[in-house]
Design an enzyme around this catalytic site. Structure first.
Site, PDB file in Angstrom:
ATOM      1  N   ALA A 130      41.376  48.990  41.670  1.00  0.00           N
ATOM      2  CA  ALA A 130      41.651  49.111  43.120  1.00  0.00           C
ATOM      3  C   ALA A 130      40.822  50.212  43.786  1.00  0.00           C
ATOM      4  O   ALA A 130      41.054  50.535  44.936  1.00  0.00           O
ATOM      5  CB  ALA A 130      43.140  49.363  43.346  1.00  0.00           C
ATOM      6  N   ASP A 137      40.840  51.322  31.147  1.00  0.00           N
ATOM      7  CA  ASP A 137      39.881  50.228  30.965  1.00  0.00           C
ATOM      8  C   ASP A 137      40.647  48.922  30.759  1.00  0.00           C
ATOM      9  O   ASP A 137      41.322  48.741  29.746  1.00  0.00           O
ATOM     10  CB  ASP A 137      38.984  50.526  29.754  1.00  0.00           C
ATOM     11  CG  ASP A 137      37.875  49.498  29.608  1.00  0.00           C
ATOM     12  OD1 ASP A 137      37.988  48.394  30.178  1.00  0.00           O
ATOM     13  OD2 ASP A 137      36.890  49.799  28.909  1.00  0.00           O
ATOM     14  N   ASN A 153      42.967  42.219  39.208  1.00  0.00           N
ATOM     15  CA  ASN A 153      41.824  42.128  40.119  1.00  0.00           C
ATOM     16  C   ASN A 153      40.528  42.645  39.494  1.00  0.00           C
ATOM     17  O   ASN A 153      39.449  42.210  39.879  1.00  0.00           O
ATOM     18  CB  ASN A 153      42.143  42.938  41.384  1.00  0.00           C
ATOM     19  CG  ASN A 153      40.919  43.160  42.239  1.00  0.00           C
ATOM     20  OD1 ASN A 153      40.496  42.277  42.969  1.00  0.00           O
ATOM     21  ND2 ASN A 153      40.320  44.349  42.133  1.00  0.00           N
ATOM     22  N   TYR A 195      30.477  34.548  33.980  1.00  0.00           N
ATOM     23  CA  TYR A 195      31.454  34.847  35.038  1.00  0.00           C
ATOM     24  C   TYR A 195      32.306  33.612  35.343  1.00  0.00           C
ATOM     25  O   TYR A 195      33.544  33.690  35.429  1.00  0.00           O
ATOM     26  CB  TYR A 195      30.693  35.304  36.279  1.00  0.00           C
ATOM     27  CG  TYR A 195      31.556  35.695  37.454  1.00  0.00           C
ATOM     28  CD1 TYR A 195      32.211  36.931  37.487  1.00  0.00           C
ATOM     29  CD2 TYR A 195      31.707  34.845  38.554  1.00  0.00           C
ATOM     30  CE1 TYR A 195      32.994  37.297  38.577  1.00  0.00           C
ATOM     31  CE2 TYR A 195      32.483  35.203  39.643  1.00  0.00           C
ATOM     32  CZ  TYR A 195      33.122  36.437  39.649  1.00  0.00           C
ATOM     33  OH  TYR A 195      33.902  36.791  40.730  1.00  0.00           O
ATOM     34  N   LYS A 208      36.372  33.125  34.899  1.00  0.00           N
ATOM     35  CA  LYS A 208      37.235  32.812  36.039  1.00  0.00           C
ATOM     36  C   LYS A 208      37.960  31.471  35.838  1.00  0.00           C
ATOM     37  O   LYS A 208      39.106  31.302  36.271  1.00  0.00           O
ATOM     38  CB  LYS A 208      36.419  32.817  37.342  1.00  0.00           C
ATOM     39  CG  LYS A 208      35.860  34.202  37.708  1.00  0.00           C
ATOM     40  CD  LYS A 208      36.985  35.210  37.921  1.00  0.00           C
ATOM     41  CE  LYS A 208      36.499  36.562  38.389  1.00  0.00           C
ATOM     42  NZ  LYS A 208      37.598  37.528  38.570  1.00  0.00           N
ATOM     43  N   ILE A 229      33.149  36.982  49.700  1.00  0.00           N
ATOM     44  CA  ILE A 229      33.830  38.094  50.372  1.00  0.00           C
ATOM     45  C   ILE A 229      32.833  39.244  50.513  1.00  0.00           C
ATOM     46  O   ILE A 229      32.199  39.645  49.530  1.00  0.00           O
ATOM     47  CB  ILE A 229      35.068  38.567  49.565  1.00  0.00           C
ATOM     48  CG1 ILE A 229      36.002  37.390  49.233  1.00  0.00           C
ATOM     49  CG2 ILE A 229      35.816  39.675  50.309  1.00  0.00           C
ATOM     50  CD1 ILE A 229      36.589  36.647  50.425  1.00  0.00           C
TER      51      ILE A 229
END
Ligand code: NAP
Length: 248
Positions: A14, A64, A91, A156, A160, A189
């Protein structure tokens, strides 16, 4: 009445971008916020101070996400410090993009461990608390790339896509215990990361999106507030796309 009053949330990664926006929106909605960071120590400390201005309890932990034992220690500390855990947002994530021809084993392992294994780590570590209190909302940040695939992002996209399978399996396994598990799939984003990119390229991406703009971290955070709150109490096993209609 705020949507998350009295609830405690743990958000991984975050210190920047989407995770930071989620931490802010959760605090605005009355949640107590535990969050993690890894390399951005100063930003993590600054966030803790900012969040407490909302009259909630906030604490940052350097941890981590890819380390199984670290996740266990993290969740134990959060439950000891906050007394409970109601919402878990996975996240933390990275990219190491290149074509498969050039993708070495280290690039594959690093992305899978930080993006996908991390989700297993924290969910596994939180289970006992969720089961004991017979409630919990798990929110995993995936990507439209996990649904569609993307050239140059095999590691990636696989991480996901793995998150989506995991999210749905957890929803099926733990629904009877009132534990919900959902994923958010952001499209493009605009964050600090994308600020580094060539403006002409970025404008081309914006033009290709039906809503004609890149998303803001706050667009994703609003969706996370909904999935964390009792407003979504009959929603589980879903992947909500926050992409301006991009993948439609
Ligand atoms: P970002 O600005 O690069 O932030 C990533 C965050 O993850 C940072 O706070 C970073 O903390 C943390 N992190 C990285 N490795 C970590 C580790 N091993 N352990 C703990 N924390 C770690 O990324 P973002 O754009 O906000 O993306 C956030 C999530 O949304 C990611 O899962 C990403 O895949 C997903 N997403 C983003 C987009 C987009 O367009 N931006 C689109 C789809 C999905 P430190 O700086 O302290 O290391």
């Amino acid at each position: 009445m705020k949507l998350l009053s009295g609830k405690t949330a743990l958000i991984t990664g975050a210190s920047r971008g989407i995770g930071r926006a989620i931490a802010h929106k959760f605090a605005e909605q009355g949640a107590n916020v535990a969050f993690t960071y890894l390399s951005s120590v100063e930003k993590g400390k600054a966030l803790e101070a900012e969040l407490t201005q909302h009259n909630i309890k906030a604490k940052g932990y350097r941890s981590d996400a890819s380390e199984f034992t670290a996740a266990e220690e993290l969740v134990n500390s959060v439950v000891a410090d906050f007394g409970t855990l109601d919402i878990l947002v996975n996240n933390a994530g990275i990219t190491q993009d290149t074509l498969l021809m050039r993708m070495n084993e280290e690039m594959w392992d690093k992305v899978i461990n930080i993006n996908l294994k991390s989700v297993y780590n924290t969910v596994k570590a939180s289970l006992r608390t969720f089961l004991k209190q017979k409630s919990g909302s798990i929110i995993n940040i995936t990507s439209v790339v996990g649904i569609k695939g993307n050239a140059g992002q095999a590691n990636y996209a696989a991480s996901k896509a793995g998150i989506i399978g995991f999210t749905k399996s957890v929803a099926l396994e733990l629904g009877s215990r009132n534990i919900r598990s959902n994923a958010i799939a952001p499209g493009f984003i605009e964050t600090e990361m994308t600020d580094q990119l060539d403006e002409k390229t970025v404008q081309g991406w914006r033009d290709a999106i039906p809503l004609k703009r890149g998303g803001k971290p706050e667009d994703v955070a609003d969706c996370a507030v909904f999935l964390a709150s009792d407003m979504s109490s009959y929603i589980s096993g879903q992947v909500l796309q926050v992409d301006g209609g991009m993948l439609t």
